[in-house]
Write a protein that holds these residues in place. Structure first.
Motif, PDB file in Angstrom:
ATOM      1  N   SER A   1      -7.022   4.989  -0.911  1.00  0.00           N
ATOM      2  CA  SER A   1      -6.202   4.926  -1.035  1.00  0.00           C
ATOM      3  C   SER A   1      -6.687   4.540  -2.874  1.00  0.00           C
ATOM      4  O   SER A   1      -5.968   4.914  -3.807  1.00  0.00           O
ATOM      5  CB  SER A   1      -4.887   3.732  -1.057  1.00  0.00           C
ATOM      6  OG  SER A   1      -4.599   4.244   0.158  1.00  0.00           O
TER       7      SER A   1
ATOM      8  N   THR B   1       1.491   4.052  -2.751  1.00  0.00           N
ATOM      9  CA  THR B   1       0.594   6.258  -2.046  1.00  0.00           C
ATOM     10  C   THR B   1       1.624   6.963  -1.697  1.00  0.00           C
ATOM     11  O   THR B   1       1.823   7.832  -2.349  1.00  0.00           O
ATOM     12  CB  THR B   1      -0.545   5.149  -0.956  1.00  0.00           C
ATOM     13  OG1 THR B   1       0.428   5.334   0.019  1.00  0.00           O
ATOM     14  CG2 THR B   1      -1.405   5.021  -1.099  1.00  0.00           C
ATOM     15  N   ASN B   2       3.000   6.306  -1.433  1.00  0.00           N
ATOM     16  CA  ASN B   2       3.849   7.352  -1.316  1.00  0.00           C
ATOM     17  C   ASN B   2       4.749   7.721  -2.437  1.00  0.00           C
ATOM     18  O   ASN B   2       5.752   8.087  -2.578  1.00  0.00           O
ATOM     19  CB  ASN B   2       4.969   6.975  -0.053  1.00  0.00           C
ATOM     20  CG  ASN B   2       3.061   6.254   1.785  1.00  0.00           C
ATOM     21  OD1 ASN B   2       3.007   6.792   1.121  1.00  0.00           O
ATOM     22  ND2 ASN B   2       4.592   6.323   2.593  1.00  0.00           N
TER      23      ASN B   2
ATOM     24  N   LEU C   1       2.177   6.960  -6.712  1.00  0.00           N
ATOM     25  CA  LEU C   1       0.656   7.531  -7.236  1.00  0.00           C
ATOM     26  C   LEU C   1       2.272   9.095  -7.092  1.00  0.00           C
ATOM     27  O   LEU C   1       1.295  10.085  -8.312  1.00  0.00           O
ATOM     28  CB  LEU C   1       0.260   7.729  -5.802  1.00  0.00           C
ATOM     29  CG  LEU C   1      -1.245   7.063  -5.657  1.00  0.00           C
ATOM     30  CD1 LEU C   1      -1.608   7.218  -4.788  1.00  0.00           C
ATOM     31  CD2 LEU C   1      -1.576   6.653  -6.942  1.00  0.00           C
TER      32      LEU C   1
ATOM     33  N   LEU D   1      -1.621  -1.720  -5.232  1.00  0.00           N
ATOM     34  CA  LEU D   1      -3.437  -1.223  -3.938  1.00  0.00           C
ATOM     35  C   LEU D   1      -4.178  -3.015  -4.196  1.00  0.00           C
ATOM     36  O   LEU D   1      -4.157  -3.349  -3.466  1.00  0.00           O
ATOM     37  CB  LEU D   1      -3.705  -0.430  -4.847  1.00  0.00           C
ATOM     38  CG  LEU D   1      -3.359   0.954  -4.592  1.00  0.00           C
ATOM     39  CD1 LEU D   1      -4.003   1.869  -4.584  1.00  0.00           C
ATOM     40  CD2 LEU D   1      -3.023   0.503  -2.489  1.00  0.00           C
TER      41      LEU D   1
ATOM     42  N   GLN E   1       0.213  -0.888  -0.024  1.00  0.00           N
ATOM     43  CA  GLN E   1      -0.236   0.267  -0.290  1.00  0.00           C
ATOM     44  C   GLN E   1       0.735   1.183   0.179  1.00  0.00           C
ATOM     45  O   GLN E   1       0.892   2.703  -0.518  1.00  0.00           O
ATOM     46  CB  GLN E   1      -0.708  -0.405   0.962  1.00  0.00           C
ATOM     47  CG  GLN E   1      -1.669   0.737   0.881  1.00  0.00           C
ATOM     48  CD  GLN E   1      -2.476   0.686   2.429  1.00  0.00           C
ATOM     49  OE1 GLN E   1      -2.577   0.524   3.081  1.00  0.00           O
ATOM     50  NE2 GLN E   1      -3.580   2.350   2.498  1.00  0.00           N
ATOM     51  N   TRP E   2       1.864   1.115   1.415  1.00  0.00           N
ATOM     52  CA  TRP E   2       2.445   2.677   1.031  1.00  0.00           C
ATOM     53  C   TRP E   2       3.422   2.471  -0.419  1.00  0.00           C
ATOM     54  O   TRP E   2       3.887   3.649  -0.925  1.00  0.00           O
ATOM     55  CB  TRP E   2       3.386   2.475   2.189  1.00  0.00           C
ATOM     56  CG  TRP E   2       2.452   2.749   3.402  1.00  0.00           C
ATOM     57  CD1 TRP E   2       1.273   2.780   3.776  1.00  0.00           C
ATOM     58  CD2 TRP E   2       2.960   3.272   4.613  1.00  0.00           C
ATOM     59  NE1 TRP E   2       0.800   3.657   5.016  1.00  0.00           N
ATOM     60  CE2 TRP E   2       1.781   3.575   5.797  1.00  0.00           C
ATOM     61  CE3 TRP E   2       4.594   3.304   5.456  1.00  0.00           C
ATOM     62  CZ2 TRP E   2       2.375   4.174   7.228  1.00  0.00           C
ATOM     63  CZ3 TRP E   2       4.609   4.203   6.223  1.00  0.00           C
ATOM     64  CH2 TRP E   2       3.726   4.741   7.185  1.00  0.00           C
TER      65      TRP E   2
ATOM     66  N   TRP F   1       2.713  15.505  -4.070  1.00  0.00           N
ATOM     67  CA  TRP F   1       1.706  15.280  -4.973  1.00  0.00           C
ATOM     68  C   TRP F   1       1.263  16.790  -5.359  1.00  0.00           C
ATOM     69  O   TRP F   1      -0.012  16.002  -6.421  1.00  0.00           O
ATOM     70  CB  TRP F   1      -0.235  14.897  -3.856  1.00  0.00           C
ATOM     71  CG  TRP F   1       0.243  13.546  -2.515  1.00  0.00           C
ATOM     72  CD1 TRP F   1       0.257  12.412  -3.857  1.00  0.00           C
ATOM     73  CD2 TRP F   1       0.408  12.863  -1.991  1.00  0.00           C
ATOM     74  NE1 TRP F   1       0.653  10.877  -2.766  1.00  0.00           N
ATOM     75  CE2 TRP F   1       0.309  11.442  -1.767  1.00  0.00           C
ATOM     76  CE3 TRP F   1       1.058  13.818  -0.546  1.00  0.00           C
ATOM     77  CZ2 TRP F   1       0.560  11.450  -0.387  1.00  0.00           C
ATOM     78  CZ3 TRP F   1       0.723  13.698   1.051  1.00  0.00           C
ATOM     79  CH2 TRP F   1       1.394  11.572   0.306  1.00  0.00           C
TER      80      TRP F   1
END
Length: 580
Positions: free
Chosen positions: A414, A382-383, A386, A398, A378-379, A547
């Motif tokens: 997410s 997202t980190n 993305l 994901l 997940q990280w 972001w």
């Protein structure tokens, strides 16, 4: 040198092939078949003459036995005999690729789903007289999940999903269906002074049979031996193959100081709550654990995670916490190269140092060490993926995280941010509303919905969603800035300015990311003021500035040279926007 590498690679492939033969019990089937075949041939030799059977019977029997041997071996390779019936064996995986799921792996997310190699550890019931021992029973659950997830031959459901069943009273079949697993481990913990009693039982979801059960009544000092025994017995019951490296890792005691372990459990209990107050409290517990045992790798990693989360959430200034997070993660590495430590260090590289190559190296290392670590996938998405606009790769990561943690609201959010960044607003809204149907108090789902509705020009509905997010978050700067930006865009500039003043007043006593102030100023039409603040965000290394290249909020500034300069500082020379 190349010839030596090819030879080494060949040796590794041969080793993996023989490991796979053992896992599928081909040797056992072959030996059993040979024994039975020998008995039949000997029996035939004895009975042919007394029963006056034709002479061709014995040669036919011998030929049948020999011809049947490869058939038995092939069937043993292709199928498993399980309590649920005959099932096709899962395909072997190259160890080198175990932490790098292919598109087919991740999108299908079904290799071990509902199989005998999938298991969920339900929250162990706290039977202690003291209700405050809840952290201890939750800690036992967490540790068993962590141990089992290190076995690459198992699919283990992560903490977030199983904790949703705490006190829910669902049946084993209902839980197994929602989590899509074949086995459930449940139990209870009773702690009294320096004694601990643990009951554990492994249940087959389809048949409701108890595959294994045990009661441990030991001294607290023996707790790690109990956890190892439970993990080993489950792996044995599920016919999971453990590599020598996995066996060594599971047998390693995290600490010899049980007081340090108790402090670690309290720290992790508060970290899982994720509020600013709980995160700060977790830091204190982790620090005390490390003071008692400076070599306690898990406590050091917990400390690093807490610092990273405080920095990413904007609760504390990045310069105050991110270097501390890096120091704690590196100290943890000196004791044990864990997947969690790689994730912590990767997050520091991504959010603070903006060293994206180093960050990706850490995230890859994490999923290679522990492919079953949902947070790592997940990280990673997202980190890193993305912010860099690598949306398809993020989607695959994901999906892998959701396979391991299917009921996690955080992973659903997410996915919502992914759709939001891609401009798929209706898809994001529908996904988040499904989440809210089961968890209406999950604030970030309201936040995503508000962002999507704002981009669609549906301001009244967006404002309703953002106000709900502000309430549920306790008035976080992130949600207030989004509300202020939308108020300004919808023509309610006076209220937007009041929220901007509120954030400026807060920044006098606590850290408020300049990115959030820039967001409100941009909504009010102050482009120069917004650019000034984005440059300030880059100087202070605010985490949320990563972001700006993918968030549609910043579309009006994308053509500005100053905006591009900030983006290049943060992302690099190849910075670009997928929205352009």
């Amino acid at each position: 040198m190349k010839a030596m590498k090819r030879l080494a690679g060949t040796g590794e492939r041969i080793t993996r092939f023989f490991t796979e033969l053992r896992r599928r019990r081909v040797f056992r089937v072959g030996a059993a078949y040979a024994l039975v075949g020998w008995f039949l041939i000997q029996a035939g030799d004895v009975i042919v003459e007394p029963l006056r059977l034709p002479e061709w019977i014995q040669p036919l029997l011998i030929m049948t036995v020999f011809l049947g041997f490869p058939v038995a071996v092939l069937l043993a390779w292709a199928f498993d005999l399980t309590p649920g019936g005959v099932e096709r064996s899962p395909l072997p995986r190259d160890d080198e690729e175990a932490g790098k799921p292919t598109a087919t792996d991740i999108d299908s997310a079904s290799r071990h789903v509902e199989s005998d190699h999938s298991v969920a550890v339900l929250p162990f019931a706290n039977l202690s007289q003291a209700a405050e021992n809840e952290y201890f029973s939750d800690g036992i659950t967490d540790d068993l999940i962590t141990h089992l997830s290190k076995i690459k031959d198992l699919r283990v459901i992560s903490r977030t999903s199983v904790m949703r069943f705490k006190g829910r009273g669902a049946t084993i079949q209902e839980i197994g269906g929602e989590l899509r697993v074949g086995r459930i481990l449940e139990g209870s913990v009773r702690r009294a002074g320096n004694r601990v009693r643990i009951n554990a039982q492994l249940i087959d979801v389809r048949s409701d049979d108890h595959l294994w059960a045990e009661m441990y009544d030991r001294d607290l000092q023996d707790l790690f031996e109990i956890q190892l025994d439970v993990t080993s017995r489950i792996a044995e019951s599920l016919h999971a193959h453990l590599s020598r490296e996995e066996e060594t890792g599971l047998a390693r005691k995290p600490t010899v100081d049980m007081e340090a372990y108790d402090l670690f459990l309290k720290g992790r209990f508060h970290w899982n709550r994720r509020t600013e107050a709980d995160l700060l409290r977790s830091v204190e517990y982790f620090k005390r654990a490390v003071q008692r045992d400076p070599n306690y790798s898990m406590a050091l990693t917990g400390l690093a995670d807490a610092y990273v989360t405080l920095g990413v959430y904007g609760a504390l200034a990045p310069a105050d916490v991110m270097p501390l997070a890096r120091g704690a993660a590196e100290q943890a590495f000196s004791q044990d190269e864990s997947a969690a430590a790689h994730v912590s260090l990767g997050s520091v590289h991504a959010f603070y140092e903006w060293d994206w190559g180093a960050a990706e190296g850490e995230y890859r290392a994490a999923v290679e060490i522990n492919p079953g670590y949902a947070l790592a996938h997940q990280w990673y998405a997202t980190n890193l993926l993305l912010p860099l606009g690598r949306f398809e790769e993020a989607r695959k990561r994901l999906h892998r995280a959701r396979e391991l943690d299917p009921l996690s609201p955080s992973i659903t959010v997410s996915f919502g941010f992914l759709a939001y960044f891609e401009g798929k607003y209706r898809e994001a809204i529908e996904d988040q509303r499904r989440l809210l149907a089961s968890d209406p108090q999950f604030g970030m789902a309201h936040f995503v919905i508000g962002g999507c509705l704002e981009q669609m020009g549906e301001y009244p509905e967006a404002l309703t969603a953002f106000r709900k997010a502000v309430d549920l978050s306790g008035g976080s700067a992130e949600t207030i800035a989004a509300l202020g930006h939308t108020l300004a865009r919808s023509g309610q500039a006076d209220e937007a300015r009041l929220l901007l003043e509120q954030l400026l007043d807060r920044s006098g006593d606590a850290f408020v990311s300049p990115t959030r102030l820039a967001q409100v100023r941009l909504g009010l039409g102050d482009r120069l003021g917004a650019l000034d603040l984005l440059e300030e965000a880059a100087k202070t290394r605010a985490a949320d500035v990563v972001w700006i290249g993918v968030s549609p909020v910043w579309k009006p500034l994308r053509a500005e040279p100053r905006f591009r300069a900030v983006q290049e500082i943060v992302i690099g020379a190849d910075a670009g926007s997928p929205h352009e």
